[in-house]
Scaffold this motif. Structure first.
Motif, PDB file in Angstrom:
ATOM      1  N   VAL A   1      -7.550  10.961  -7.676  1.00 20.81           N
ATOM      2  CA  VAL A   1      -8.184  10.770  -6.380  1.00 20.81           C
ATOM      3  C   VAL A   1      -8.739   9.352  -6.239  1.00 20.81           C
ATOM      4  O   VAL A   1      -8.566   8.698  -5.208  1.00 20.81           O
ATOM      5  CB  VAL A   1      -9.304  11.821  -6.176  1.00 20.81           C
ATOM      6  CG1 VAL A   1     -10.042  11.563  -4.883  1.00 20.81           C
ATOM      7  CG2 VAL A   1      -8.715  13.224  -6.193  1.00 20.81           C
ATOM      8  N   ALA A   2      -9.394   8.876  -7.298  1.00 21.22           N
ATOM      9  CA  ALA A   2     -10.120   7.611  -7.192  1.00 21.22           C
ATOM     10  C   ALA A   2      -9.202   6.400  -7.199  1.00 21.22           C
ATOM     11  O   ALA A   2      -9.426   5.445  -6.444  1.00 21.22           O
ATOM     12  CB  ALA A   2     -11.132   7.508  -8.338  1.00 21.22           C
ATOM     13  N   VAL A   3      -8.165   6.398  -8.042  1.00 17.57           N
ATOM     14  CA  VAL A   3      -7.300   5.207  -8.146  1.00 17.57           C
ATOM     15  C   VAL A   3      -6.575   4.931  -6.834  1.00 17.57           C
ATOM     16  O   VAL A   3      -6.641   3.808  -6.310  1.00 17.57           O
ATOM     17  CB  VAL A   3      -6.330   5.365  -9.325  1.00 17.57           C
ATOM     18  CG1 VAL A   3      -5.279   4.258  -9.310  1.00 17.57           C
ATOM     19  CG2 VAL A   3      -7.092   5.336 -10.647  1.00 17.57           C
ATOM     20  N   PRO A   4      -5.856   5.901  -6.250  1.00 21.43           N
ATOM     21  CA  PRO A   4      -5.211   5.598  -4.956  1.00 21.43           C
ATOM     22  C   PRO A   4      -6.227   5.258  -3.868  1.00 21.43           C
ATOM     23  O   PRO A   4      -5.964   4.371  -3.035  1.00 21.43           O
ATOM     24  CB  PRO A   4      -4.441   6.889  -4.628  1.00 21.43           C
ATOM     25  CG  PRO A   4      -4.261   7.575  -5.938  1.00 21.43           C
ATOM     26  CD  PRO A   4      -5.479   7.247  -6.726  1.00 21.43           C
ATOM     27  N   ALA A   5      -7.364   5.964  -3.861  1.00 26.47           N
ATOM     28  CA  ALA A   5      -8.358   5.670  -2.822  1.00 26.47           C
ATOM     29  C   ALA A   5      -8.902   4.258  -2.970  1.00 26.47           C
ATOM     30  O   ALA A   5      -9.024   3.511  -1.977  1.00 26.47           O
ATOM     31  CB  ALA A   5      -9.491   6.690  -2.886  1.00 26.47           C
TER      32      ALA A   5
ATOM     33  N   GLY B   1      -6.503  -6.716   4.099  1.00 31.05           N
ATOM     34  CA  GLY B   1      -5.761  -6.898   5.342  1.00 31.05           C
ATOM     35  C   GLY B   1      -6.665  -7.168   6.530  1.00 31.05           C
ATOM     36  O   GLY B   1      -6.434  -8.111   7.307  1.00 31.05           O
ATOM     37  N   PHE B   2      -7.718  -6.367   6.683  1.00 26.55           N
ATOM     38  CA  PHE B   2      -8.619  -6.591   7.813  1.00 26.55           C
ATOM     39  C   PHE B   2      -9.390  -7.902   7.666  1.00 26.55           C
ATOM     40  O   PHE B   2      -9.660  -8.589   8.654  1.00 26.55           O
ATOM     41  CB  PHE B   2      -9.607  -5.422   7.928  1.00 26.55           C
ATOM     42  CG  PHE B   2      -9.059  -4.247   8.677  1.00 26.55           C
ATOM     43  CD1 PHE B   2      -8.945  -4.285  10.061  1.00 26.55           C
ATOM     44  CD2 PHE B   2      -8.641  -3.108   8.005  1.00 26.55           C
ATOM     45  CE1 PHE B   2      -8.428  -3.203  10.758  1.00 26.55           C
ATOM     46  CE2 PHE B   2      -8.121  -2.026   8.694  1.00 26.55           C
ATOM     47  CZ  PHE B   2      -8.013  -2.059  10.072  1.00 26.55           C
ATOM     48  N   GLY B   3      -9.737  -8.217   6.416  1.00 27.51           N
ATOM     49  CA  GLY B   3     -10.409  -9.497   6.211  1.00 27.51           C
ATOM     50  C   GLY B   3      -9.525 -10.674   6.585  1.00 27.51           C
ATOM     51  O   GLY B   3      -9.991 -11.650   7.199  1.00 27.51           O
TER      52      GLY B   3
ATOM     53  N   GLY C   1      -9.035  -1.157  -1.067  1.00 28.08           N
ATOM     54  CA  GLY C   1      -8.994  -2.581  -1.383  1.00 28.08           C
ATOM     55  C   GLY C   1      -7.971  -3.330  -0.554  1.00 28.08           C
ATOM     56  O   GLY C   1      -8.259  -4.409  -0.003  1.00 28.08           O
ATOM     57  N   LEU C   2      -6.758  -2.763  -0.432  1.00 28.27           N
ATOM     58  CA  LEU C   2      -5.723  -3.432   0.363  1.00 28.27           C
ATOM     59  C   LEU C   2      -6.085  -3.442   1.842  1.00 28.27           C
ATOM     60  O   LEU C   2      -5.830  -4.435   2.545  1.00 28.27           O
ATOM     61  CB  LEU C   2      -4.379  -2.736   0.142  1.00 28.27           C
ATOM     62  CG  LEU C   2      -3.759  -2.921  -1.254  1.00 28.27           C
ATOM     63  CD1 LEU C   2      -2.480  -2.103  -1.380  1.00 28.27           C
ATOM     64  CD2 LEU C   2      -3.460  -4.398  -1.518  1.00 28.27           C
ATOM     65  N   VAL C   3      -6.674  -2.350   2.329  1.00 26.70           N
ATOM     66  CA  VAL C   3      -7.081  -2.320   3.742  1.00 26.70           C
ATOM     67  C   VAL C   3      -8.168  -3.369   3.990  1.00 26.70           C
ATOM     68  O   VAL C   3      -8.149  -4.083   5.019  1.00 26.70           O
ATOM     69  CB  VAL C   3      -7.577  -0.913   4.115  1.00 26.70           C
ATOM     70  CG1 VAL C   3      -8.269  -0.929   5.471  1.00 26.70           C
ATOM     71  CG2 VAL C   3      -6.414   0.070   4.131  1.00 26.70           C
TER      72      VAL C   3
ATOM     73  N   LEU D   1       0.824  -1.205   0.000  1.00 22.99           N
ATOM     74  CA  LEU D   1       0.000   0.000   0.000  1.00 22.99           C
ATOM     75  C   LEU D   1       0.862   1.260   0.000  1.00 22.99           C
ATOM     76  O   LEU D   1       0.573   2.230  -0.706  1.00 22.99           O
ATOM     77  CB  LEU D   1      -0.921  -0.015   1.215  1.00 22.99           C
ATOM     78  CG  LEU D   1      -1.873   1.174   1.376  1.00 22.99           C
ATOM     79  CD1 LEU D   1      -2.809   1.265   0.177  1.00 22.99           C
ATOM     80  CD2 LEU D   1      -2.673   1.051   2.670  1.00 22.99           C
ATOM     81  N   VAL D   2       1.935   1.244   0.786  1.00 21.14           N
ATOM     82  CA  VAL D   2       2.850   2.397   0.806  1.00 21.14           C
ATOM     83  C   VAL D   2       3.477   2.611  -0.563  1.00 21.14           C
ATOM     84  O   VAL D   2       3.587   3.745  -1.052  1.00 21.14           O
ATOM     85  CB  VAL D   2       3.928   2.190   1.887  1.00 21.14           C
ATOM     86  CG1 VAL D   2       5.019   3.256   1.766  1.00 21.14           C
ATOM     87  CG2 VAL D   2       3.318   2.244   3.274  1.00 21.14           C
ATOM     88  N   ILE D   3       3.900   1.515  -1.213  1.00 18.50           N
ATOM     89  CA  ILE D   3       4.488   1.640  -2.553  1.00 18.50           C
ATOM     90  C   ILE D   3       3.496   2.266  -3.528  1.00 18.50           C
ATOM     91  O   ILE D   3       3.833   3.188  -4.283  1.00 18.50           O
ATOM     92  CB  ILE D   3       4.948   0.258  -3.060  1.00 18.50           C
ATOM     93  CG1 ILE D   3       6.095  -0.273  -2.195  1.00 18.50           C
ATOM     94  CG2 ILE D   3       5.381   0.331  -4.519  1.00 18.50           C
ATOM     95  CD1 ILE D   3       6.492  -1.700  -2.532  1.00 18.50           C
TER      96      ILE D   3
END
Length: 600
Positions: A493-497, A507-509, A502-504, A154-156
């Motif tokens: 705005v939309a692509v990074p968000a 991860g939580f899932g 999605g990654l979050v 996600l950072v990358i």
């Protein structure tokens, strides 16, 4: 008008970028040395070297520059994940974000950046997977660590894609902004020139109207004067007055032609029919003018000859209409029938053949028909005196067909009259008018010495008429550029968000699934008894056990039996520190079971 913002001076941007790179280098040094007793010199030198190379290549090779710094940041973060270095530093990722922004500002290419992000994320995940296989980590620990590595992915993505997309948006926005003001500046510069062209067009319009209206009336006056001169007794006062009137009309025509020549500054050449010199082109009595036998001035509707006598009323009919509001406009409400009637009253041998009603002279189509007939009659009077002229007007459903043809001048004067052509300035103006309305126009010689003018004029709004002007190319291109800029802003705005969410969510899932499969329900725990066989106990145990290193038991809790192998399971899945169950096995038998309350 607002001035266009000037570009920065040549030294401003390099100086600003030098200060920026110096600040990023200082942040790297401070972050690596501020939290340790012994600063990592090698790690610091490697990151500073990567930053220096990236800064040097940021202008000529922006993609290579971004790739160098991204590689350094990924390697440092991966090394900290495997505890090769002590901590993860944030400053290299700030440098990656700055370089990604500059790359978006300096290049339109998309594939290099997307490829770099995919390669960096794939390298990180493959490295994590390889480490799990090599070091033999259990499944639960591997899945739990995967959440941390997803954070690295996600950072990358966010540090690279978000600023790069925003830079692309800013690049296009600057282009649209600058292009809009450049267009405004060009419009401002051309406004004066457009005013000059408008004055020239107005002068040309006045010249055309004067040519069509006054020239026609002067030609009719000359025709009528010649008729009076021929019918008057020889050496009579009436004959001399008629001759003087004919000469005056001719001289007025010459002066009109000079005025038209001054107004038509852009006219490349004269019309053979309009530029006739005095003498051959003058309507006069005898062999050089009308025949001596009189005038076959037929009526416009039947073409039958009249008595050939002309009085004062006929002469007045051939004079210019003083009540006309403008020399360039036809007589108010004058149709083609009235125009032909005036020419016949002036002495021309003209007849009208009409099918259907006359077109409305106040409409564009009717006005064009009026001008075609007027110009053709004027030229026939000047270039074919004494000829029979036939005007045909055919009114159809959506157009009007008009033709004006003559039989040519008499044989006796044919050699002294100027040559006739179909491309003079007057006819060229008619061609432009008719074709501008979506019609067709043709003029040229007929069989023998005759000449014909033919036109097809569509009615307003009819199919085939002039098309409404569409949107200008400049406005269309500017609108498309603004739409692309808006799409890029949405993408920035939309692509990074979307990627971050999605990654979050993944991860939580993953954490939720692992945590749920680590819970040993209380009813199952109560059914277990010390002395049960391990295989029977494992049948009711959850998929994963809780890591022992995460259990911080209170001092009052009982200790594990010596030599026993203990497994830990959550009593329930919730935030905080829920109690855990400890099951200890020795020799394949459950030797102890305890519920342990944990501390912070």
């Amino acid at each position: 008008m607002r001035e266009i913002r000037k570009e920065p001076r040549g030294w401003t941007r390099p100086a600003f970028e030098a200060v920026l790179w110096a600040l990023l280098g200082a942040l790297i040094v401070i972050e690596l040395s501020g939290v340790r007793d012994r600063p990592p010199v090698l790690e610091t030198c490697l990151l500073l070297a990567a930053l220096a190379v990236a800064a040097a290549l940021s202008r000529p090779l922006p993609f290579v520059s971004l790739g160098v710094m991204l590689s350094g940041a990924v390697l440092q973060t991966s090394a900290s994940g495997f505890l090769v270095v002590e901590t993860t530093v944030i400053a290299p990722w700030l440098a990656v974000a700055v370089l990604a922004l500059l790359t978006g500002l300096r290049s339109e290419r998309v594939r290099p950046v997307v490829a770099m992000v995919v390669v960096a994320c794939s390298f990180t995940l493959v490295l994590h997977l390889s480490a799990g296989l090599v070091f033999g980590a259990d499944v639960r620990a591997f899945l739990s660590d995967s959440v941390d590595w997803l954070g690295v992915v996600l950072v990358i993505a966010l540090s690279t894609l978000a600023p790069w997309l925003f830079g692309r948006y800013q690049r296009l926005r600057r282009r649209v902004w600058r292009g809009g003001w450049e267009i405004a500046e060009r419009m401002e510069r051309t406004r004066a020139a457009e005013a000059d062209r408008a004055r020239l067009r107005e002068r040309a319009r006045i010249a055309t109207r004067m040519h069509d209206s006054l020239g026609h009336d002067l030609a009719l006056i000359a025709v009528r004067a010649a008729a009076l001169e021929m019918t008057a007794p020889e050496d009579s006062e009436q004959g001399r007055a008629a001759g003087e009137l004919r000469t005056a009309a001719h001289e007025a025509n010459l002066r009109l032609r000079e005025i038209i020549g001054v107004l038509r500054e852009d006219d490349d050449g004269g019309d053979g029919r309009d530029e006739a010199a005095s003498g051959p082109g003058v309507v006069g009595p005898g062999p050089g003018g009308l025949n001596a036998g009189g005038f076959d001035a037929g009526t416009p509707t039947t073409g039958e000859p009249n008595a050939g006598e002309f009085g004062t009323g006929a002469l007045n009919a051939g004079a210019p209409n003083a009540s006309a509001p403008d020399a360039g406009d036809s007589v108010a409400g004058e149709s083609a029938t009235v125009l032909v009637q005036r020419a016949a009253d002036a002495g021309m041998r003209v007849r009208l053949l009409r099918e259907g009603p006359d077109p409305d002279p106040s409409a564009p189509g009717g006005g064009a028909v009026h001008r075609v007939v007027q110009e053709a009659l004027t030229n026939a009077a000047k270039y074919a005196p004494g000829a029979e002229v036939t005007v045909r007007v055919v009114r159809e459903a959506d157009r009007t067909r008009v033709s004006v043809s003559d039989t040519g001048p008499p044989e006796a004067v044919r050699t002294v009259l100027p040559a006739r052509s179909g491309d003079g300035s007057g006819l060229a103006g008619l061609r432009s008018l008719v074709e501008g309305l979506g019609g067709s126009f043709a003029a040229g010689r007929e069989e023998g010495a005759g000449f014909a003018v033919r036109a097809t004029v569509p009615d307003p709004g009819a199919e085939g008429g002039a098309e409404e002007p569409g949107e200008s190319e400049t406005r269309r291109a500017h609108g498309e550029a603004r739409a692309r800029a808006r799409r890029r802003l949405v993408a920035a705005v939309a692509v990074p968000a979307a990627l971050g969410l999605g990654l979050v969510a993944v991860g939580f899932g993953l954490l939720s699934w692992v945590g749920t499969n680590t819970v040993l329900p209380a009813e199952r725990y109560e059914r277990l008894s010390v002395g049960d066989d391990r295989e029977r106990v494992e049948e009711v145990l959850p998929r994963f056990s809780y890591p022992e290193g995460s259990v911080s038991a209170r001092a009052s809790e009982p200790s594990a039996p010596p030599g026993a192998q203990c497994l830990f399971y959550l009593s329930r899945y919730e935030n905080g520190l829920p109690p855990v169950y400890r099951l200890c096995f020795e020799g394949g038998v459950l030797v102890a079971k305890d519920e342990i309350q944990r501390t912070d």
